[in-house]
Design a protein around this motif. Structure first.
Motif, PDB file in Angstrom:
ATOM      1  N   LYS A   1       0.833  -1.080   0.036  1.00  0.00           N
ATOM      2  CA  LYS A   1      -0.125  -0.086  -0.023  1.00  0.00           C
ATOM      3  C   LYS A   1       0.911   1.422  -0.030  1.00  0.00           C
ATOM      4  O   LYS A   1       1.470   1.402   0.944  1.00  0.00           O
ATOM      5  CB  LYS A   1      -1.052  -0.015   1.403  1.00  0.00           C
ATOM      6  CG  LYS A   1      -1.899  -1.081   1.409  1.00  0.00           C
ATOM      7  CD  LYS A   1      -3.019  -0.962   2.539  1.00  0.00           C
ATOM      8  CE  LYS A   1      -2.344  -0.912   3.877  1.00  0.00           C
ATOM      9  NZ  LYS A   1      -3.197  -0.962   4.990  1.00  0.00           N
TER      10      LYS A   1
ATOM     11  N   SER B   1      -0.026   1.795 -10.379  1.00  0.00           N
ATOM     12  CA  SER B   1      -1.082   0.666 -10.178  1.00  0.00           C
ATOM     13  C   SER B   1      -0.547  -0.523 -11.138  1.00  0.00           C
ATOM     14  O   SER B   1      -1.043  -1.733 -10.954  1.00  0.00           O
ATOM     15  CB  SER B   1      -2.349   1.156 -10.554  1.00  0.00           C
ATOM     16  OG  SER B   1      -2.808   1.965  -9.471  1.00  0.00           O
TER      17      SER B   1
ATOM     18  N   GLU C   1      -1.198  -1.018  -4.426  1.00  0.00           N
ATOM     19  CA  GLU C   1      -2.324  -0.214  -4.074  1.00  0.00           C
ATOM     20  C   GLU C   1      -2.053   1.363  -3.942  1.00  0.00           C
ATOM     21  O   GLU C   1      -1.412   1.618  -2.766  1.00  0.00           O
ATOM     22  CB  GLU C   1      -2.920  -0.940  -2.882  1.00  0.00           C
ATOM     23  CG  GLU C   1      -3.240  -2.186  -3.169  1.00  0.00           C
ATOM     24  CD  GLU C   1      -4.351  -2.834  -1.827  1.00  0.00           C
ATOM     25  OE1 GLU C   1      -4.595  -2.010  -0.932  1.00  0.00           O
ATOM     26  OE2 GLU C   1      -4.539  -4.037  -1.623  1.00  0.00           O
TER      27      GLU C   1
ATOM     28  N   TYR D   1      -3.161   5.089  -2.664  1.00  0.00           N
ATOM     29  CA  TYR D   1      -4.225   5.863  -1.884  1.00  0.00           C
ATOM     30  C   TYR D   1      -3.635   7.536  -1.835  1.00  0.00           C
ATOM     31  O   TYR D   1      -2.417   7.829  -1.850  1.00  0.00           O
ATOM     32  CB  TYR D   1      -4.370   5.190  -0.703  1.00  0.00           C
ATOM     33  CG  TYR D   1      -4.909   3.989  -0.316  1.00  0.00           C
ATOM     34  CD1 TYR D   1      -6.107   3.833  -0.237  1.00  0.00           C
ATOM     35  CD2 TYR D   1      -3.915   2.705  -0.296  1.00  0.00           C
ATOM     36  CE1 TYR D   1      -6.599   2.326  -0.310  1.00  0.00           C
ATOM     37  CE2 TYR D   1      -4.342   1.551  -0.424  1.00  0.00           C
ATOM     38  CZ  TYR D   1      -5.702   1.476  -0.342  1.00  0.00           C
ATOM     39  OH  TYR D   1      -6.091   0.063  -0.350  1.00  0.00           O
TER      40      TYR D   1
END
Length: 229
Positions: A3, A22, A27, A29
Motif C-alpha cells: 500500500k 498501479s 495499491e 491511496y
C-alpha cells in the motif's frame, strides 16, 4: 500487495502517478483532506509514503515530522524546487529518498522497488540482538541501547549501522554503502549517504557512541569497537 500513500495535491499528477504505479500492482491511496494528512496516514497504515513538499496548509516537512514521531515507514519526498537545502532537510527529517520534479517514472519506480525490497525483505529476516561498543543493537526494533539510554533509528540508519558493524574496525567504502542501500547509485546524490551517516552519528551521540562511527576521508566509514567517550 504493498500500500502506497501518495500525498500530492496536484490532481492531474496524482492520477497519472496512480495509474502508472498501479500497473506495478501497488495499491495507491490519496489524501481527501490536506488538513488531516497524519490522521489519514494513521488510518491507512501504508507500507510507503510519497510526500510532496509544497502542500496546502502545512508543507511536507511538517507531515514528515509528524509521521516520523510515530513510525519508521519509508518516505520518499517529491519537490519541484531545486534547492540543495530541500534534499538535505528531507534527509534530516527522516526521509529515505528525494525525487525532483519533473521526473521520469522509471526512476521513481526504481527507487520505490529498491526501498520496499530493502526495508521489507530486511525486516522479514530473522534477526538477533547484537552487542557492539558496549551497546545492544536490536535489528528488529531498530534501536541501540546502553546504560545511558536508548535511541531509535530509521530503517536506513539501522541498515547503515548493520553494514558497518558487520565489518567493525574495518573501513567500509562509500561505494559499498551506496550500492547496498540503493540498487542504482545513478539515481541518488553522494550527499544523501553523508546526510544519513551524520544523522546516525548524531543519534548515537545521545548515548555516548558518536565517536564510535569514524569517517575515513576519501575512503568511507568505520564502526569502532573501542574509543567510546
Amino acid at each position: 500487495m504493498f500500500k502506497l500513500l501518495l500525498v500530492e495535491d496536484d490532481t492531474s499528477l496524482f492520477h497519472e502517478m496512480k495509474e502508472r504505479l498501479s500497473q506495478w500492482s501497488y495499491e495507491i491511496y490519496g489524501i481527501s483532506d490536506f488538513n488531516s494528512v497524519f490522521q489519514e496516514y494513521t488510518d491507512l497504515n501504508p507500507d510507503l509514503v510519497i510526500l510532496d513538499i509544497q502542500l496546502p496548509k502545512y508543507d511536507g516537512f511538517h507531515w514528515c515530522r509528524m509521521i516520523r514521531s510515530h513510525s519508521n515507514v519509508p518516505i520518499i519526498f517529491l519537490s519541484s524546487r531545486d534547492h540543495p537545502s530541500d534534499m538535505v532537510m528531507s534527509m534530516q527529517f527522516g526521509a529515505d529518498d528525494f525525487v525532483q520534479k519533473p521526473f521520469h517514472f522509471d526512476v521513481l519506480i526504481a527507487k520505490i522497488q529498491a526501498i520496499l525490497r530493502r526495508v521489507y525483505n530486511y525486516s522479514a529476516e530473522k534477526t538477533e540482538f547484537r552487542t557492539w561498543a558496549g551497546a545492544t543493537v536490536d535489528y528488529d526494533r531498530n534501536t541501540v541501547s546502553n546504560d545511558r539510554g536508548t535511541v531509535e533509528l530509521t530503517k536506513n540508519e539501522m541498515f547503515i549501522l548493520k553494514l558497518l558493524i558487520e565489518q567493525k574496525n574495518k573501513i567500509v567504502s562509500r561505494d559499498h554503502l551506496i550500492n547496498s542501500l540503493w540498487d542504482d547509485k545513478r539515481f541518488i546524490s553522494d550527499n544523501t549517504l553523508t546526510v544519513n551517516v551524520n544523522r546516525l552519528r548524531k543519534k548515537l551521540e545521545e548515548i555516548g557512541l558518536g565517536s564510535s562511527i569514524e569517517t575515513k576521508v576519501g575512503q568511507g566509514y568505520m564502526a569502532l569497537e573501542e574509543g567510546i567517550s
